[in-house]
Write a protein that holds these residues in place. Structure first.
Motif, mmCIF file in Angstrom:
data_model
loop_
_atom_site.group_PDB
_atom_site.id
_atom_site.type_symbol
_atom_site.label_atom_id
_atom_site.label_comp_id
_atom_site.label_asym_id
_atom_site.label_seq_id
_atom_site.Cartn_x
_atom_site.Cartn_y
_atom_site.Cartn_z
ATOM 1 N N LEU A 31 18.358 -16.361 25.232
ATOM 2 C CA LEU A 31 18.671 -16.789 23.867
ATOM 3 C C LEU A 31 17.996 -15.902 22.838
ATOM 4 O O LEU A 31 18.546 -15.636 21.771
ATOM 5 C CB LEU A 31 18.259 -18.253 23.677
ATOM 6 C CG LEU A 31 19.160 -19.272 24.386
ATOM 7 C CD1 LEU A 31 18.557 -20.665 24.326
ATOM 8 C CD2 LEU A 31 20.552 -19.275 23.765
ATOM 9 N N THR A 32 16.816 -15.426 23.176
ATOM 10 C CA THR A 32 16.119 -14.537 22.257
ATOM 11 C C THR A 32 16.874 -13.224 22.103
ATOM 12 O O THR A 32 17.021 -12.694 20.989
ATOM 13 C CB THR A 32 14.690 -14.287 22.771
ATOM 14 O OG1 THR A 32 14.040 -15.551 22.916
ATOM 15 C CG2 THR A 32 13.906 -13.430 21.798
ATOM 16 N N THR A 33 17.376 -12.723 23.213
ATOM 17 C CA THR A 33 18.199 -11.504 23.164
ATOM 18 C C THR A 33 19.428 -11.729 22.299
ATOM 19 O O THR A 33 19.791 -10.879 21.468
ATOM 20 C CB THR A 33 18.628 -11.116 24.589
ATOM 21 O OG1 THR A 33 17.481 -11.020 25.408
ATOM 22 C CG2 THR A 33 19.380 -9.808 24.581
ATOM 23 N N THR A 37 21.254 -11.127 14.808
ATOM 24 C CA THR A 37 20.563 -10.621 13.630
ATOM 25 C C THR A 37 21.050 -9.226 13.267
ATOM 26 O O THR A 37 21.234 -8.897 12.087
ATOM 27 C CB THR A 37 19.045 -10.607 13.896
ATOM 28 O OG1 THR A 37 18.635 -11.930 14.258
ATOM 29 C CG2 THR A 37 18.279 -10.172 12.662
ATOM 30 N N GLN A 38 21.308 -8.433 14.295
ATOM 31 C CA GLN A 38 21.855 -7.088 14.035
ATOM 32 C C GLN A 38 23.211 -7.164 13.360
ATOM 33 O O GLN A 38 23.513 -6.385 12.457
ATOM 34 C CB GLN A 38 21.969 -6.306 15.343
ATOM 35 C CG GLN A 38 20.639 -5.794 15.868
ATOM 36 C CD GLN A 38 20.783 -5.208 17.260
ATOM 37 O OE1 GLN A 38 21.782 -4.563 17.562
ATOM 38 N NE2 GLN A 38 19.793 -5.458 18.108
ATOM 39 N N PRO A 85 30.453 -3.928 20.471
ATOM 40 C CA PRO A 85 30.542 -5.253 21.058
ATOM 41 C C PRO A 85 29.429 -5.649 22.009
ATOM 42 O O PRO A 85 29.652 -6.516 22.832
ATOM 43 C CB PRO A 85 31.862 -5.178 21.807
ATOM 44 C CG PRO A 85 31.885 -3.765 22.312
ATOM 45 C CD PRO A 85 31.072 -2.949 21.353
ATOM 46 N N PHE A 86 28.287 -5.048 21.947
ATOM 47 C CA PHE A 86 27.156 -5.487 22.774
ATOM 48 C C PHE A 86 27.489 -5.532 24.260
ATOM 49 O O PHE A 86 27.262 -6.547 24.921
ATOM 50 C CB PHE A 86 26.686 -6.879 22.356
ATOM 51 C CG PHE A 86 26.142 -6.909 20.972
ATOM 52 C CD1 PHE A 86 24.954 -6.276 20.661
ATOM 53 C CD2 PHE A 86 26.817 -7.570 19.967
ATOM 54 C CE1 PHE A 86 24.439 -6.308 19.374
ATOM 55 C CE2 PHE A 86 26.312 -7.593 18.676
ATOM 56 C CZ PHE A 86 25.118 -6.964 18.382
ATOM 57 N N ALA A 87 28.038 -4.470 24.752
ATOM 58 C CA ALA A 87 28.449 -4.454 26.162
ATOM 59 C C ALA A 87 27.267 -4.657 27.103
ATOM 60 O O ALA A 87 27.421 -5.098 28.232
ATOM 61 C CB ALA A 87 29.151 -3.138 26.493
ATOM 62 N N ASP A 88 26.071 -4.333 26.625
ATOM 63 C CA ASP A 88 24.887 -4.426 27.481
ATOM 64 C C ASP A 88 24.355 -5.849 27.635
ATOM 65 O O ASP A 88 23.579 -6.146 28.535
ATOM 66 C CB ASP A 88 23.779 -3.531 26.898
ATOM 67 C CG ASP A 88 23.573 -3.789 25.411
ATOM 68 O OD1 ASP A 88 24.590 -3.984 24.713
ATOM 69 O OD2 ASP A 88 22.421 -3.819 24.962
ATOM 70 N N LEU A 89 24.781 -6.730 26.743
ATOM 71 C CA LEU A 89 24.284 -8.103 26.766
ATOM 72 C C LEU A 89 24.718 -8.792 28.053
ATOM 73 O O LEU A 89 25.898 -8.886 28.336
ATOM 74 C CB LEU A 89 24.856 -8.850 25.551
ATOM 75 C CG LEU A 89 23.917 -9.756 24.787
ATOM 76 C CD1 LEU A 89 22.810 -8.952 24.149
ATOM 77 C CD2 LEU A 89 24.680 -10.510 23.727
ATOM 78 N N ALA A 90 23.753 -9.312 28.781
ATOM 79 C CA ALA A 90 24.096 -9.868 30.099
ATOM 80 C C ALA A 90 24.510 -11.327 30.029
ATOM 81 O O ALA A 90 25.683 -11.634 29.936
ATOM 82 C CB ALA A 90 22.926 -9.718 31.042
ATOM 83 N N GLU A 91 23.583 -12.226 30.078
ATOM 84 C CA GLU A 91 23.803 -13.678 29.952
ATOM 85 C C GLU A 91 24.713 -14.255 31.011
ATOM 86 O O GLU A 91 25.262 -15.330 30.846
ATOM 87 C CB GLU A 91 24.401 -14.017 28.581
ATOM 88 C CG GLU A 91 23.837 -15.277 27.989
ATOM 89 C CD GLU A 91 24.906 -16.261 27.567
ATOM 90 O OE1 GLU A 91 24.604 -17.445 27.545
ATOM 91 O OE2 GLU A 91 26.027 -15.866 27.266
ATOM 92 N N GLN A 114 31.626 -14.093 23.088
ATOM 93 C CA GLN A 114 31.174 -15.177 23.962
ATOM 94 C C GLN A 114 29.721 -14.982 24.352
ATOM 95 O O GLN A 114 28.948 -15.937 24.400
ATOM 96 C CB GLN A 114 32.027 -15.216 25.225
ATOM 97 C CG GLN A 114 33.332 -15.946 25.049
ATOM 98 C CD GLN A 114 33.996 -16.190 26.386
ATOM 99 O OE1 GLN A 114 34.356 -15.236 27.081
ATOM 100 N NE2 GLN A 114 34.141 -17.437 26.761
ATOM 101 N N ARG A 115 29.363 -13.744 24.639
ATOM 102 C CA ARG A 115 27.969 -13.464 24.997
ATOM 103 C C ARG A 115 27.031 -13.786 23.845
ATOM 104 O O ARG A 115 25.869 -14.100 24.051
ATOM 105 C CB ARG A 115 27.808 -12.003 25.416
ATOM 106 C CG ARG A 115 28.316 -11.718 26.816
ATOM 107 C CD ARG A 115 27.847 -10.358 27.304
ATOM 108 N NE ARG A 115 28.442 -9.273 26.536
ATOM 109 C CZ ARG A 115 29.613 -8.711 26.807
ATOM 110 N NH1 ARG A 115 30.309 -9.110 27.854
ATOM 111 N NH2 ARG A 115 30.088 -7.745 26.069
ATOM 112 N N LEU A 116 27.559 -13.691 22.630
ATOM 113 C CA LEU A 116 26.739 -14.018 21.464
ATOM 114 C C LEU A 116 26.645 -15.527 21.247
ATOM 115 O O LEU A 116 25.985 -15.985 20.322
ATOM 116 C CB LEU A 116 27.305 -13.351 20.212
ATOM 117 C CG LEU A 116 27.152 -11.834 20.161
ATOM 118 C CD1 LEU A 116 27.830 -11.273 18.928
ATOM 119 C CD2 LEU A 116 25.678 -11.442 20.161
ATOM 120 N N GLY A 117 27.329 -16.284 22.081
ATOM 121 C CA GLY A 117 27.190 -17.732 21.993
ATOM 122 C C GLY A 117 28.316 -18.429 21.255
ATOM 123 O O GLY A 117 28.253 -19.635 21.033
#
Lengths: 148, 148
Positions: A106-108, A114-115, A135-141, B63-66
């Motif tokens: 969630l912090t990520t 925020t960006q 699109p934040f392709a690196d974001l895992a989750e 979706q990854r952004l919530g």
DNA sequence: TTGCATCCGGTACCCAGGTACAGGATTACC
DNA sequence: GGTAATCCTGTACCTGGGTACCGGATGCAA
């Protein structure tokens, strides 16, 4: 006939009300093995011992701590079988790790959001801002589907 | 007959593979209004423009952004309609607040779990440890049903 | 004993975000 | 033109934690 079970037994509606749960939930928990099948009146109505209310309170507490119903059922079960294992503590420690992992995720996500705000993104699909972070392709989750 | 739609159109399986989603998911998104209904071949097969792959990437990013699928659909929609509102930024800020609230909840839960471990609780139902912190009646975590 | 409250079992439905399957049609390639 | 691969629609199912509804049976008090 007055009542055909002696003692301080409660009927399902009373248990539900005192514990603050829905009547259906009570039977749902019985099906899920969280509460034992209670005695029955001659007509088939459930007659619960009063400590069932406490048990429901405990179940709700464990849920608030993040345990699933299945985990709660296991915790109650190993507790009942007199296992001398420090099961609860181990489970709690594992749950702490899960919770911390989730907080990290969630912090990520918050950082990424925020960006988006700071960069002034104005569209998901056609963002015109310079250095658009989408699109934040690196974001895992997606840890639930990871293996190995 | 070779193919009856000219240009760089992709068939559903190609889009699904390139975007890394299930074929069913593609049609599910179409039903949910996340992607537009594509052209069809004379036989009824879908023919997608290549930017559909990018769109799917964007959806997955959101979706990854919530964001829920409904929120993503709205964001795409207001983006398409040329609304000049800074909708995305506002939504992102709201989402940040949600994420932070969730982090706060999880932090509270972690604290409670730590207390369970430190106190040496050994049973949910019959804990023998002194000053047992269970059952955490004060723990909330139920914001979804709160009103006002 | 009559009448209303409560409870019974069984089944279906809710949320979100998909996934699976059946049975038939189309497309692609040799 | 044969045949395999892909795609079509429609419907059902999955997870998790319940909730709602139905028709009928019981419980309890006046």
């Amino acid at each position: 006939m007055r009542q055909d079970i002696e003692g301080p037994y409660l009927r399902s509606g009373q248990v539900a009300e005192q514990a603050g749960v829905n009547l259906q939930t009570l039977r749902y928990y019985e099906r899920r093995g969280l509460i034992a099948e209670p005695r029955r009146s001659s007509g088939g109505h459930r007659a619960y011992p009063p400590e069932t209310v406490t048990l429901l309170t405990v179940i709700k507490a464990a849920q608030r701590l993040g345990f699933t119903l299945e985990e709660v059922a296991e915790l109650i079960d190993t507790g009942r079988r007199g296992h001398p294992t420090p099961d609860l503590r181990v489970r709690a420690q594992e749950k702490i790790a899960e919770v911390e992992a989730r907080i990290t995720d969630l912090t990520t996500i918050r950082t990424a959001l925020t960006q988006v705000v700071n960069a002034g993104c104005d569209s998901l699909t056609h963002c015109s801002c310079p250095d658009c972070p989408l699109p934040f392709a690196d974001l895992a989750e997606d840890r639930t589907h990871e293996e190995s």
